[in-house]
Design a protein around this motif. Structure first.
Motif, PDB file in Angstrom:
ATOM      1  N   ALA A  88     -72.655  91.211 -50.663  1.00 19.34           N
ATOM      2  CA  ALA A  88     -73.645  90.140 -50.768  1.00 19.34           C
ATOM      3  C   ALA A  88     -72.953  88.779 -50.758  1.00 19.34           C
ATOM      4  O   ALA A  88     -73.401  87.853 -50.068  1.00 19.34           O
ATOM      5  N   LEU A  89     -71.849  88.665 -51.489  1.00 22.44           N
ATOM      6  CA  LEU A  89     -71.105  87.401 -51.506  1.00 22.44           C
ATOM      7  C   LEU A  89     -70.515  87.102 -50.126  1.00 22.44           C
ATOM      8  O   LEU A  89     -70.538  85.951 -49.676  1.00 22.44           O
ATOM      9  N   ASP A  90     -69.987  88.149 -49.480  1.00 21.69           N
ATOM     10  CA  ASP A  90     -69.442  87.950 -48.132  1.00 21.69           C
ATOM     11  C   ASP A  90     -70.530  87.490 -47.164  1.00 21.69           C
ATOM     12  O   ASP A  90     -70.305  86.585 -46.344  1.00 21.69           O
ATOM     13  N   LEU A  91     -71.708  88.131 -47.251  1.00 25.54           N
ATOM     14  CA  LEU A  91     -72.816  87.728 -46.381  1.00 25.54           C
ATOM     15  C   LEU A  91     -73.247  86.298 -46.678  1.00 25.54           C
ATOM     16  O   LEU A  91     -73.529  85.515 -45.759  1.00 25.54           O
ATOM     17  N   LEU A  92     -73.277  85.942 -47.953  1.00 27.92           N
ATOM     18  CA  LEU A  92     -73.652  84.587 -48.345  1.00 27.92           C
ATOM     19  C   LEU A  92     -72.626  83.585 -47.833  1.00 27.92           C
ATOM     20  O   LEU A  92     -72.996  82.542 -47.275  1.00 27.92           O
ATOM     21  N   ASP A  93     -71.346  83.912 -47.996  1.00 24.51           N
ATOM     22  CA  ASP A  93     -70.290  83.037 -47.482  1.00 24.51           C
ATOM     23  C   ASP A  93     -70.379  82.907 -45.962  1.00 24.51           C
ATOM     24  O   ASP A  93     -70.220  81.814 -45.415  1.00 24.51           O
ATOM     25  N   GLN A  94     -70.638  84.033 -45.289  1.00 27.11           N
ATOM     26  CA  GLN A  94     -70.776  84.004 -43.831  1.00 27.11           C
ATOM     27  C   GLN A  94     -71.959  83.140 -43.416  1.00 27.11           C
ATOM     28  O   GLN A  94     -71.874  82.361 -42.471  1.00 27.11           O
ATOM     29  N   ALA A  95     -73.072  83.291 -44.141  1.00 27.05           N
ATOM     30  CA  ALA A  95     -74.262  82.481 -43.827  1.00 27.05           C
ATOM     31  C   ALA A  95     -73.980  81.003 -44.043  1.00 27.05           C
ATOM     32  O   ALA A  95     -74.389  80.152 -43.240  1.00 27.05           O
ATOM     33  N   LYS A  96     -73.261  80.683 -45.136  1.00 28.07           N
ATOM     34  CA  LYS A  96     -72.903  79.284 -45.388  1.00 28.07           C
ATOM     35  C   LYS A  96     -72.000  78.752 -44.280  1.00 28.07           C
ATOM     36  O   LYS A  96     -72.176  77.631 -43.808  1.00 28.07           O
ATOM     37  N   ALA A  97     -71.020  79.563 -43.885  1.00 34.20           N
ATOM     38  CA  ALA A  97     -70.107  79.150 -42.819  1.00 34.20           C
ATOM     39  C   ALA A  97     -70.875  78.948 -41.509  1.00 34.20           C
ATOM     40  O   ALA A  97     -70.642  77.967 -40.788  1.00 34.20           O
ATOM     41  N   ASP A  98     -71.798  79.876 -41.210  1.00 30.06           N
ATOM     42  CA  ASP A  98     -72.601  79.739 -39.999  1.00 30.06           C
ATOM     43  C   ASP A  98     -73.468  78.481 -40.056  1.00 30.06           C
ATOM     44  O   ASP A  98     -73.601  77.757 -39.062  1.00 30.06           O
TER      45      ASP A  98
END
Length: 163
Positions: A88-98
């Motif tokens: 979930a944190l990785d997905l959140l970080d990825q979404a923030k980066a995107d």
């Protein structure tokens, strides 16, 4: 009551003879059967004791295995929780980066479009300025030749300073 000693002696002799015959022919076999039976019972008791001890050990092993299985299940659940939390944190970080990347791309696109629009406006303003200036110069040049020379010199200076 009269006691006959002969009868007592005969009875003792008969009893001794009977005991000796029983001892010679029956007691050995009887005692051997009883001893076998006693050994059989003793063996069965010992076997039952060993079986009970084995069952106790087996129950303890099963309890330990169950305890270990519960511990393993708990660890697996904890790992799954941590893994899902990390995902979930990785997905959140990825979404923030995107989102950041898309925002930066949008800012670059907007800046590029703004620059193009400013350049286009400059070109149009320049064309309008040239038209207005040419009309003004035309009017001024027709009226005053000295001003025409002054205007040309000023323009050459401006063009020279931009280069």
């Amino acid at each position: 009551m009269v006691i006959h000693w002969e009868n007592i002696v005969i009875t003792i002799i008969a009893f001794a003879l009977l005991y000796w015959l029983l001892n010679k022919f029956a007691f050995g076999k009887l005692f051997a059967v009883m001893e076998k039976r006693r050994e059989l019972v003793r063996g069965q008791l010992e076997e039952a004791k060993q079986t009970r001890e084995q069952a106790t050990v087996y129950v303890e092993e099963q309890k330990e295995a169950l305890k270990q299985a519960r511990q393993d299940a708990f660890e697996i659940i904890e790992q799954a929780k941590q893994s899902s939390s990390k995902q979930a944190l990785d997905l959140l970080d990825q979404a923030k980066a995107d989102a950041t990347r898309m925002k930066e791309e949008a800012i670059r696109d907007i800046e590029s479009e703004r620059t193009k629009a400013v350049d286009a406006l400059r070109g149009e303003i320049g064309a309008f300025s040239v038209n207005i200036a040419s009309k003004l110069i035309e009017r001024e040049v027709e009226n005053n030749p000295a001003d025409q020379e002054k205007l040309v010199d000023q323009y050459l200076k401006e063009v020279g300073s931009r280069s």
